[in-house]
Write a protein that holds these residues in place. Structure first.
Motif, mmCIF file in Angstrom:
data_model
loop_
_atom_site.group_PDB
_atom_site.id
_atom_site.type_symbol
_atom_site.label_atom_id
_atom_site.label_comp_id
_atom_site.label_asym_id
_atom_site.label_seq_id
_atom_site.Cartn_x
_atom_site.Cartn_y
_atom_site.Cartn_z
ATOM 1 N N MET A 147 -6.255 -9.901 -10.333
ATOM 2 C CA MET A 147 -5.758 -8.536 -10.157
ATOM 3 C C MET A 147 -6.692 -7.725 -9.269
ATOM 4 N N VAL A 148 -7.985 -7.923 -9.443
ATOM 5 C CA VAL A 148 -8.957 -7.208 -8.610
ATOM 6 C C VAL A 148 -8.781 -7.592 -7.139
ATOM 7 N N VAL A 149 -8.652 -8.881 -6.873
ATOM 8 C CA VAL A 149 -8.481 -9.346 -5.499
ATOM 9 C C VAL A 149 -7.179 -8.807 -4.910
ATOM 10 N N ILE A 150 -6.108 -8.845 -5.688
ATOM 11 C CA ILE A 150 -4.818 -8.329 -5.214
ATOM 12 C C ILE A 150 -4.911 -6.849 -4.908
ATOM 13 N N ASP A 151 -5.491 -6.078 -5.822
ATOM 14 C CA ASP A 151 -5.581 -4.626 -5.652
ATOM 15 C C ASP A 151 -6.428 -4.259 -4.437
ATOM 16 N N ALA A 152 -7.621 -4.861 -4.335
ATOM 17 C CA ALA A 152 -8.526 -4.534 -3.239
ATOM 18 C C ALA A 152 -7.946 -4.942 -1.889
ATOM 19 N N THR A 153 -7.213 -6.053 -1.862
ATOM 20 C CA THR A 153 -6.608 -6.521 -0.617
ATOM 21 C C THR A 153 -5.373 -5.709 -0.261
ATOM 22 N N ALA A 154 -4.525 -5.457 -1.248
ATOM 23 C CA ALA A 154 -3.252 -4.781 -1.001
ATOM 24 C C ALA A 154 -3.438 -3.389 -0.423
ATOM 25 N N ARG A 155 -4.447 -2.657 -0.874
ATOM 26 C CA ARG A 155 -4.619 -1.284 -0.395
ATOM 27 C C ARG A 155 -5.063 -1.231 1.064
ATOM 28 N N LEU A 156 -5.436 -2.382 1.628
ATOM 29 C CA LEU A 156 -5.805 -2.447 3.036
ATOM 30 C C LEU A 156 -4.631 -2.871 3.925
ATOM 31 N N VAL A 157 -3.514 -3.231 3.296
ATOM 32 C CA VAL A 157 -2.317 -3.587 4.051
ATOM 33 C C VAL A 157 -1.667 -2.301 4.570
ATOM 34 N N PRO A 158 -1.386 -2.205 5.865
ATOM 35 C CA PRO A 158 -0.798 -0.981 6.422
ATOM 36 C C PRO A 158 0.442 -0.539 5.661
ATOM 37 N N GLY A 159 0.456 0.741 5.285
ATOM 38 C CA GLY A 159 1.601 1.316 4.597
ATOM 39 C C GLY A 159 1.480 1.371 3.098
ATOM 40 N N VAL A 160 0.594 0.573 2.522
ATOM 41 C CA VAL A 160 0.492 0.532 1.060
ATOM 42 C C VAL A 160 -0.034 1.850 0.511
ATOM 43 N N LEU A 161 -1.066 2.417 1.134
ATOM 44 C CA LEU A 161 -1.621 3.679 0.649
ATOM 45 C C LEU A 161 -0.866 4.900 1.147
ATOM 46 N N GLY A 162 -0.045 4.714 2.151
ATOM 47 C CA GLY A 162 0.668 5.865 2.701
ATOM 48 C C GLY A 162 -0.151 6.571 3.757
#
Length: 272
Positions: A147-162
């Motif tokens: 979950m940590v790896v998914i969360d830390a990686t996902a927020r760097l994917v364009p569009g995820v954070l807005g």
């Protein structure tokens, strides 16, 4: 879009994680795809056993190689070159921001969650490309680490954070800890928001934030400064602050030694 395939004995642990907050919205909007695969489905026999006692004796149980290797092999037909199989393990390479940045450039990650005393070594030899650790401690399983790896990686994917700048200014993104943050009210229990943040002068605000980021990093994680991208002026300021800190420390030591004449010489040395 980035796809995560998670191999786990406890897929139910991910249910809330996949439905809430930023990760939940990213999954709903199609920016992330997270597929859970129950390792037990690849075990043989009526009881679907996935662990056994270790050869050579010892406490605990070890995850058997057959179910894990079969689970990875089941994903091979749709796996493209460069899509790594990662085992979450306390023996792995420390997971840092730079690694999350790299993972965010991939189309797919396969995360294997270990359990018990670990996995049979042949799993690592036959099916694992990389071992990753989220810290120098042991968890009951790799699910939280995944979950940590998914969360830390996902927020760097364009569009995820807005907000495209959010991930750029966070701690570690530029090699430094993040500057202090404030919101309303302007005053709380006698403590005011720094005046510069209310000034509307964006240049001064940016300078203040950079200086505070340097100060926070120097105070809390000075090791990060060794590889941070600093200007010559910033590096000089850091060196000056370090010298001043050492001077204060030496003065404090001298003061303590003057109170205890039996203690002389270097710090920690006691003469008898």
């Amino acid at each position: 879009m980035i796809r995560f395939d998670v191999l786990t004995l406890f897929p139910e642990m991910f249910e809330s994680f996949l439905k809430t907050s930023i990760i939940g919205r990213a999954v709903s909007s199609g920016l992330l795809e997270i597929r859970l695969h129950n390792i037990r489905d690849y075990a043989s026999g009526r009881h679907k056993v996935t662990d056994d006692v270790p050869y050579g004796g010892g406490s605990g149980m070890v995850m058997k190689p057959e179910p894990l290797v079969r689970a990875v092999q089941a994903l091979e037909p749709c796996r493209e070159a460069g899509e790594p199989v990662i085992l979450l393990s306390p023996q792995g390479t420390p997971f840092r921001h730079e690694r999350a940045q790299y993972f965010a450039t991939l189309r797919r990650l396969i995360l294997v969650c270990g359990r018990y005393e670990g996995v049979d070594e042949r799993v690592k030899e036959l099916a694992i490309d990389e071992e990753v650790s989220i810290g120098d401690y042991v968890l009951t399983g790799g699910e939280l680490a995944a979950m940590v790896v998914i969360d830390a990686t996902a927020r760097l994917v364009p569009g995820v954070l807005g907000d495209g700048y959010s991930s750029v200014e966070e701690s570690f993104a530029q090699g430094l800890l993040e500057y202090p943050q404030y919101t309303r009210p302007r005053e709380f229990m006698g403590r005011r928001v720094p005046a510069v943040l209310l000034s509307g002068d964006h240049k001064k605000i940016a300078q203040w934030r950079r200086r505070k980021a340097l100060e926070c990093t120097l105070a809390k994680r000075p090791d990060l400064l060794e590889r941070a991208a600093l200007s010559e002026e910033e590096r000089a300021l850091v060196d000056t602050s370090r010298r001043a800190s050492r001077t204060l420390g030496d003065q404090a030591d001298q003061h303590e030694e003057s109170k205890h004449p039996g203690c002389e010489g270097s710090r920690g040395r006691i003469e008898t």
